[in-house]
Design a protein around this motif. Structure first.
Motif, mmCIF file in Angstrom:
data_model
loop_
_atom_site.group_PDB
_atom_site.id
_atom_site.type_symbol
_atom_site.label_atom_id
_atom_site.label_comp_id
_atom_site.label_asym_id
_atom_site.label_seq_id
_atom_site.Cartn_x
_atom_site.Cartn_y
_atom_site.Cartn_z
ATOM 1 N N UNK A 91 -62.061 1.490 -25.793
ATOM 2 C CA UNK A 91 -61.795 0.733 -27.100
ATOM 3 C C UNK A 91 -61.255 1.725 -28.326
ATOM 4 N N UNK A 92 -60.061 1.528 -28.720
ATOM 5 C CA UNK A 92 -59.695 2.647 -29.747
ATOM 6 C C UNK A 92 -59.214 1.981 -30.716
ATOM 7 N N UNK A 93 -59.894 2.300 -32.160
ATOM 8 C CA UNK A 93 -59.422 1.646 -33.278
ATOM 9 C C UNK A 93 -58.642 2.885 -34.077
ATOM 10 N N UNK A 94 -57.319 2.361 -34.256
ATOM 11 C CA UNK A 94 -56.324 3.202 -35.075
ATOM 12 C C UNK A 94 -56.297 2.948 -36.485
ATOM 13 N N UNK A 95 -56.394 4.025 -37.297
ATOM 14 C CA UNK A 95 -56.383 3.862 -38.572
ATOM 15 C C UNK A 95 -55.346 4.820 -39.577
ATOM 16 N N UNK A 96 -54.390 3.910 -40.166
ATOM 17 C CA UNK A 96 -53.323 4.512 -40.468
ATOM 18 C C UNK A 96 -53.012 4.199 -41.984
ATOM 19 N N UNK A 97 -53.177 4.996 -42.897
ATOM 20 C CA UNK A 97 -53.623 6.401 -43.131
ATOM 21 C C UNK A 97 -55.035 6.266 -42.474
ATOM 22 N N UNK A 98 -55.286 7.784 -42.144
ATOM 23 C CA UNK A 98 -56.821 8.326 -42.008
ATOM 24 C C UNK A 98 -57.522 7.854 -43.219
ATOM 25 N N UNK A 99 -57.257 8.128 -44.329
ATOM 26 C CA UNK A 99 -58.054 7.781 -45.347
ATOM 27 C C UNK A 99 -58.645 6.397 -45.491
ATOM 28 N N UNK A 100 -57.938 5.390 -44.651
ATOM 29 C CA UNK A 100 -58.564 4.163 -44.798
ATOM 30 C C UNK A 100 -59.862 3.901 -43.970
ATOM 31 N N UNK A 101 -60.282 5.016 -43.100
ATOM 32 C CA UNK A 101 -61.281 5.038 -42.142
ATOM 33 C C UNK A 101 -62.418 5.414 -43.145
ATOM 34 N N UNK A 102 -63.707 5.030 -42.941
ATOM 35 C CA UNK A 102 -64.180 3.807 -42.310
ATOM 36 C C UNK A 102 -64.194 2.674 -43.179
ATOM 37 N N UNK A 103 -63.856 2.650 -44.382
ATOM 38 C CA UNK A 103 -64.103 1.446 -45.165
ATOM 39 C C UNK A 103 -63.060 0.357 -45.012
ATOM 40 N N UNK A 104 -61.914 0.372 -44.452
ATOM 41 C CA UNK A 104 -61.113 -0.603 -43.984
ATOM 42 C C UNK A 104 -60.716 -0.701 -42.593
ATOM 43 N N UNK A 105 -60.416 -2.326 -42.150
ATOM 44 C CA UNK A 105 -60.211 -2.497 -40.774
ATOM 45 C C UNK A 105 -58.985 -1.555 -40.142
ATOM 46 N N UNK A 106 -59.193 -1.243 -38.782
ATOM 47 C CA UNK A 106 -57.937 -0.427 -38.306
ATOM 48 C C UNK A 106 -56.746 -1.335 -38.450
ATOM 49 N N UNK A 107 -55.530 -0.497 -38.175
ATOM 50 C CA UNK A 107 -54.461 -1.470 -38.530
ATOM 51 C C UNK A 107 -53.761 -1.730 -36.943
ATOM 52 N N UNK A 108 -54.481 -1.098 -36.055
ATOM 53 C CA UNK A 108 -54.053 -1.226 -34.585
ATOM 54 C C UNK A 108 -55.432 -1.121 -33.721
ATOM 55 N N UNK A 109 -55.610 -1.982 -32.725
ATOM 56 C CA UNK A 109 -56.646 -1.849 -31.614
ATOM 57 C C UNK A 109 -56.169 -1.540 -30.459
ATOM 58 N N UNK A 110 -56.581 -0.482 -29.942
ATOM 59 C CA UNK A 110 -55.948 -0.311 -28.285
ATOM 60 C C UNK A 110 -57.094 -0.431 -27.368
ATOM 61 N N UNK A 111 -56.746 -0.778 -26.026
ATOM 62 C CA UNK A 111 -57.461 -0.946 -24.933
ATOM 63 C C UNK A 111 -57.071 0.220 -23.748
ATOM 64 N N UNK A 112 -58.009 0.929 -23.382
ATOM 65 C CA UNK A 112 -57.423 1.959 -22.359
ATOM 66 C C UNK A 112 -58.231 1.934 -21.118
ATOM 67 N N UNK A 113 -57.545 2.102 -20.051
ATOM 68 C CA UNK A 113 -58.164 2.189 -18.623
ATOM 69 C C UNK A 113 -57.814 3.764 -18.203
ATOM 70 N N UNK A 114 -58.960 4.167 -17.512
ATOM 71 C CA UNK A 114 -59.082 5.571 -16.837
ATOM 72 C C UNK A 114 -58.276 5.473 -15.506
ATOM 73 N N UNK A 115 -57.241 6.248 -15.189
ATOM 74 C CA UNK A 115 -56.586 6.352 -14.015
ATOM 75 C C UNK A 115 -57.569 6.971 -12.846
ATOM 76 N N UNK A 116 -57.387 5.941 -11.897
ATOM 77 C CA UNK A 116 -58.414 6.534 -10.586
ATOM 78 C C UNK A 116 -58.064 7.843 -9.965
ATOM 79 N N UNK A 117 -58.660 8.549 -9.564
ATOM 80 C CA UNK A 117 -58.612 9.815 -9.345
ATOM 81 C C UNK A 117 -57.861 9.759 -7.966
ATOM 82 N N UNK A 118 -56.800 10.845 -7.889
ATOM 83 C CA UNK A 118 -56.039 10.862 -6.862
ATOM 84 C C UNK A 118 -54.701 9.738 -6.918
ATOM 85 N N UNK A 119 -54.510 9.187 -7.889
ATOM 86 C CA UNK A 119 -53.413 8.418 -7.650
ATOM 87 C C UNK A 119 -52.402 8.743 -9.062
#
Length: 119
Positions: A91-119
């Motif tokens: 789970x990735x919380x993206x702060x733009x500009x970085x000065x908004x961290x940690x007092x303000x909510x992120x402007x984007x939320x990302x969800x990531x998955x790990x690529x299986x080995x060998x693929x």
């Protein structure tokens, strides 16, 4: 009383779990992160040492643990907080500009998955 003493003895001699600062808390590999609401997709490569590269832009950074949070700063004026879910997703919380961290909510939320080995 014997049970209490045995339990205390076992707790004293068992090794402590490594602190979060002693290792990279994000598994190494290739992570595909989809951000919301803009639907951007980024592919990150993470090493066991915590080095992170974003091949599309050639950007490189390093994961850092600050106050028990995993932070990624590519030195581009933005900042991300990464959290590994119990289900293995990132789970990735993206702060733009970085000065908004940690007092303000992120402007984007990302969800990531790990690529299986060998693929």
């Amino acid at each position: 009383m014997r049970c209490v003493l045995v339990l205390l003895t076992a707790a004293v001699v068992s090794p402590a779990a490594p602190a979060i600062k002693d290792k990279n808390p994000i598994p190494a590999g290739t992570w595909t992160v989809t951000y919301h609401p803009n639907r951007a997709v980024r592919v990150y490569t993470v090493t066991a040492e915590g080095d992170v590269s974003f091949a599309e832009s050639g950007t490189k950074g390093k994961l850092a643990v600050k106050d028990r949070e995993v932070i990624l700063d590519f030195a581009d004026g933005k900042l991300e907080r990464w959290t590994l879910g119990h289900d293995g997703r990132l789970f990735v919380e993206h702060f733009n500009p970085k000065s908004s961290y940690p007092d303000n909510p992120p402007d984007q939320i990302g969800i990531g998955v790990l690529k299986p080995e060998g693929k």
